[in-house]
Design an enzyme around this catalytic site. Structure first.
Site, PDB file in Angstrom:
ATOM      1  NE  ARG A 176      -3.671  -2.400   0.034  1.00 61.53           N
ATOM      2  CZ  ARG A 176      -3.393  -3.452  -0.769  1.00 61.53           C
ATOM      3  NH1 ARG A 176      -2.379  -3.411  -1.633  1.00 61.53           N
ATOM      4  NH2 ARG A 176      -4.128  -4.529  -0.724  1.00 61.53           N
ATOM      5  CB  SER A 226      -9.396  -0.625   4.860  1.00 58.48           C
ATOM      6  OG  SER A 226      -9.879  -1.846   4.381  1.00 58.48           O
ATOM      7  CD  GLU A 301      -5.857   1.096   2.698  1.00 55.73           C
ATOM      8  OE1 GLU A 301      -5.542   0.163   3.461  1.00 55.73           O
ATOM      9  OE2 GLU A 301      -6.492   0.941   1.652  1.00 55.73           O
TER      10      GLU A 301
HETATM   11  C1  FAD Z   1     -16.153   0.293  -0.577  1.00 59.16           C
HETATM   12  C2  FAD Z   1     -14.664   0.459  -0.769  1.00 59.16           C
HETATM   13  C3  FAD Z   1     -13.864  -0.656  -0.885  1.00 59.16           C
HETATM   14  C4  FAD Z   1     -12.478  -0.524  -1.070  1.00 59.16           C
HETATM   15  N1  FAD Z   1     -11.716  -1.647  -1.190  1.00 59.16           N
HETATM   16  C5  FAD Z   1     -10.392  -1.533  -1.400  1.00 59.16           C
HETATM   17  C6  FAD Z   1      -9.576  -2.703  -1.555  1.00 59.16           C
HETATM   18  O1  FAD Z   1     -10.047  -3.841  -1.528  1.00 59.16           O
HETATM   19  N2  FAD Z   1      -8.245  -2.530  -1.756  1.00 59.16           N
HETATM   20  C7  FAD Z   1      -7.684  -1.289  -1.820  1.00 59.16           C
HETATM   21  O2  FAD Z   1      -6.461  -1.192  -2.026  1.00 59.16           O
HETATM   22  N3  FAD Z   1      -8.427  -0.159  -1.669  1.00 59.16           N
HETATM   23  C8  FAD Z   1      -9.760  -0.252  -1.460  1.00 59.16           C
HETATM   24  N4  FAD Z   1     -10.520   0.880  -1.304  1.00 59.16           N
HETATM   25  C9  FAD Z   1      -9.883   2.209  -1.260  1.00 59.16           C
HETATM   26  C10 FAD Z   1      -9.838   2.941  -2.613  1.00 59.16           C
HETATM   27  O3  FAD Z   1     -10.906   2.542  -3.448  1.00 59.16           O
HETATM   28  C11 FAD Z   1      -8.518   2.695  -3.325  1.00 59.16           C
HETATM   29  O4  FAD Z   1      -7.442   3.188  -2.554  1.00 59.16           O
HETATM   30  C12 FAD Z   1      -8.502   3.367  -4.705  1.00 59.16           C
HETATM   31  O5  FAD Z   1      -7.414   2.875  -5.413  1.00 59.16           O
HETATM   32  C13 FAD Z   1      -8.413   4.883  -4.646  1.00 59.16           C
HETATM   33  O6  FAD Z   1      -8.635   5.372  -5.966  1.00 59.16           O
HETATM   34  P1  FAD Z   1      -9.333   6.785  -6.199  1.00 59.16           P
HETATM   35  O7  FAD Z   1      -9.352   7.053  -7.649  1.00 59.16           O
HETATM   36  O8  FAD Z   1     -10.647   6.831  -5.510  1.00 59.16           O
HETATM   37  O9  FAD Z   1      -8.286   7.722  -5.476  1.00 59.16           O
HETATM   38  P2  FAD Z   1      -8.608   8.990  -4.572  1.00 59.16           P
HETATM   39  O10 FAD Z   1      -9.297   8.566  -3.328  1.00 59.16           O
HETATM   40  O11 FAD Z   1      -9.247  10.038  -5.394  1.00 59.16           O
HETATM   41  O12 FAD Z   1      -7.129   9.433  -4.205  1.00 59.16           O
HETATM   42  C14 FAD Z   1      -6.337   8.647  -3.342  1.00 59.16           C
HETATM   43  C15 FAD Z   1      -4.930   9.232  -3.333  1.00 59.16           C
HETATM   44  O13 FAD Z   1      -4.362   9.066  -4.627  1.00 59.16           O
HETATM   45  C16 FAD Z   1      -3.916  10.306  -5.152  1.00 59.16           C
HETATM   46  N5  FAD Z   1      -4.150  10.266  -6.597  1.00 59.16           N
HETATM   47  C17 FAD Z   1      -5.301   9.923  -7.226  1.00 59.16           C
HETATM   48  N6  FAD Z   1      -5.124   9.953  -8.558  1.00 59.16           N
HETATM   49  C18 FAD Z   1      -3.843  10.332  -8.777  1.00 59.16           C
HETATM   50  C19 FAD Z   1      -3.059  10.564  -9.948  1.00 59.16           C
HETATM   51  N7  FAD Z   1      -3.551  10.404 -11.175  1.00 59.16           N
HETATM   52  N8  FAD Z   1      -1.766  10.953  -9.790  1.00 59.16           N
HETATM   53  C20 FAD Z   1      -1.237  11.123  -8.550  1.00 59.16           C
HETATM   54  N9  FAD Z   1      -1.935  10.928  -7.416  1.00 59.16           N
HETATM   55  C21 FAD Z   1      -3.221  10.534  -7.523  1.00 59.16           C
HETATM   56  C22 FAD Z   1      -4.749  11.363  -4.425  1.00 59.16           C
HETATM   57  O14 FAD Z   1      -4.070  12.598  -4.357  1.00 59.16           O
HETATM   58  C23 FAD Z   1      -4.915  10.731  -3.047  1.00 59.16           C
HETATM   59  O15 FAD Z   1      -3.814  11.032  -2.227  1.00 59.16           O
HETATM   60  C24 FAD Z   1     -11.904   0.772  -1.124  1.00 59.16           C
HETATM   61  C25 FAD Z   1     -12.725   1.907  -1.013  1.00 59.16           C
HETATM   62  C26 FAD Z   1     -14.089   1.755  -0.840  1.00 59.16           C
HETATM   63  C27 FAD Z   1     -14.944   2.989  -0.741  1.00 59.16           C
END
Ligand code: FAD
Length: 318
Positions: A176, A226, A301
């Site tokens: 992570r 999480s 996280e």
């Molecule tokens: C119901 C649910 C279940 C989930 N299950 C999992 C799981 O099983 N495993 C897991 O790992 N995660 C899980 N997550 C967490 C989340 O979905 C992941 O971490 C996901 O990858 C985040 O993507 P996002 O586009 O929403 O990023 P965001 O939440 O928009 O951003 C997260 C971080 O990434 C940075 N970021 C985003 N895009 C870029 C980019 N293009 N360049 C540079 N930085 C960037 C942002 O600045 C921020 O710091 C879950 C979330 C939910 C709500």
């Protein structure tokens, strides 16, 4: 500078999809967050480069987000610019077991596409409700797998607006964690390399994963996935965070509009009107109680974005 004037200046330099005073709760899976001065949906690399140069010239904080599924925004919102990756920047090219995909691609869609083309290796990400950029930043995944396992190359924008190509090694992936959490780089595109398999085998694995997630996670209420990371040292001593919090009797604990999910204790659900203040208080309370029981501080996280545009795991601000 007045916000409307700022938005007009951006449009004048060819940055489109500009919104003023955009409620960040609409861009957060937790449904929390006040207004961002400006929010821009990223459409192409050159307008993103212009946006970056503009923010630098006027000394305006700029943050990048995807689906906001791992973010807590402040109730005060952001005094700066959000560059949001999504549908407008989501091309995918496939050649054999190789995928070249833009940062804005919706991960569940990418998993589906890969399966239909017989590419195995990313189905562990089935049901993760974020963009590819967010997944790479977090090195997210499930079942002890992470997106970094199949990442060959990343194209990113450095802080001077130059496109850089990075090898997997340069991404410094670990559990992570990735270099993108430590350096000012905007992920643009990724080259993923899977392995070839029968589409039906891959689909079956993805369906099993989705069924388990549906059973285990409180997917009907707004949440951020999480809240706490699965730190290996704490895991060894006391188990995963969900188990630790459950054993502390904290399922159902509520502050304001946020509650520790009765379904899975590592999820905090928004039961209505939850705020960042509630999140701070509830997370602090869980950490205190757990520390008193097991002698370890749980680490978050989920990322917190301050009104000034700083981003770090939530516990670092508590
Ligand atoms: C119901 C649910 C279940 C989930 N299950 C999992 C799981 O099983 N495993 C897991 O790992 N995660 C899980 N997550 C967490 C989340 O979905 C992941 O971490 C996901 O990858 C985040 O993507 P996002 O586009 O929403 O990023 P965001 O939440 O928009 O951003 C997260 C971080 O990434 C940075 N970021 C985003 N895009 C870029 C980019 N293009 N360049 C540079 N930085 C960037 C942002 O600045 C921020 O710091 C879950 C979330 C939910 C709500």
């Amino acid at each position: 500078m007045k916000l409307k004037k700022l938005a007009d200046k951006l449009r004048a330099i060819g940055v489109n999809n500009v919104k003023v005073k955009e409620p960040l709760s609409m861009h957060s899976s937790w449904k929390i967050g006040g207004p961002s001065d400006i929010l821009v949906e990223v459409a192409d690399v050159s307008s993103l480069q212009r946006l970056l140069a503009f923010a630098k010239e006027y000394d305006i904080p700029l943050i990048v987000i995807g689906k906001g599924s791992n973010i807590l925004f402040s109730d005060e919102g952001l005094r700066g610019i959000v560059a949001k990756f999504g549908k407008a920047f989501a091309n995918v090219k496939i050649d054999g077991a190789n995928i070249i995909a833009d940062a804005g691609v919706w991960v569940p869609l990418l998993v589906k596409l890969a399966a239909s083309r017989g590419i195995a290796g990313i189905e562990h990400a089935a049901g993760i409700p974020g963009t590819l950029g967010g997944l790479i930043y977090m090195n997210g995944g499930s079942l002890q797998q992470s997106i970094g396992d199949t990442t060959k190359r990343i194209w990113a924008l450095d802080e001077n607006g130059k496109v850089v190509e990075m090898t997997r090694k340069e991404c410094e992936f670990s559990y992570r964690s990735s270099v993108f959490q430590r350096k000012n780089l905007i992920i643009l595109r990724a080259h993923l390399e899977g392995s070839l398999d029968e589409p039906n085998n891959i689909r079956r694995r993805a369906i099993d994963i989705l069924a388990e997630r549906k059973h285990k996670f409180p997917l009907k209420q707004p949440n951020c996935g999480s809240v706490f990371t699965n730190n290996p040292e704490i895991y060894k001593a006391a188990g995963p965070p969900g188990k630790i919090i459950e054993e502390a009797g904290l399922k159902g604990l509520r502050i304001g509009g946020l509650m520790v999910s009765p379904v899975h204790a590592n999820f905090i659900v928004n039961v209505g009107g939850g705020t960042s203040k509630d999140a701070f208080e509830l997370v602090a309370k869980i950490r205190d109680i757990v520390y008193k029981r097991i002698g370890y501080w749980l680490e978050c996280e989920v990322r917190y974005v301050t009104p000034e545009g700083d981003i770090a795991p939530l516990h670092k601000f508590i």
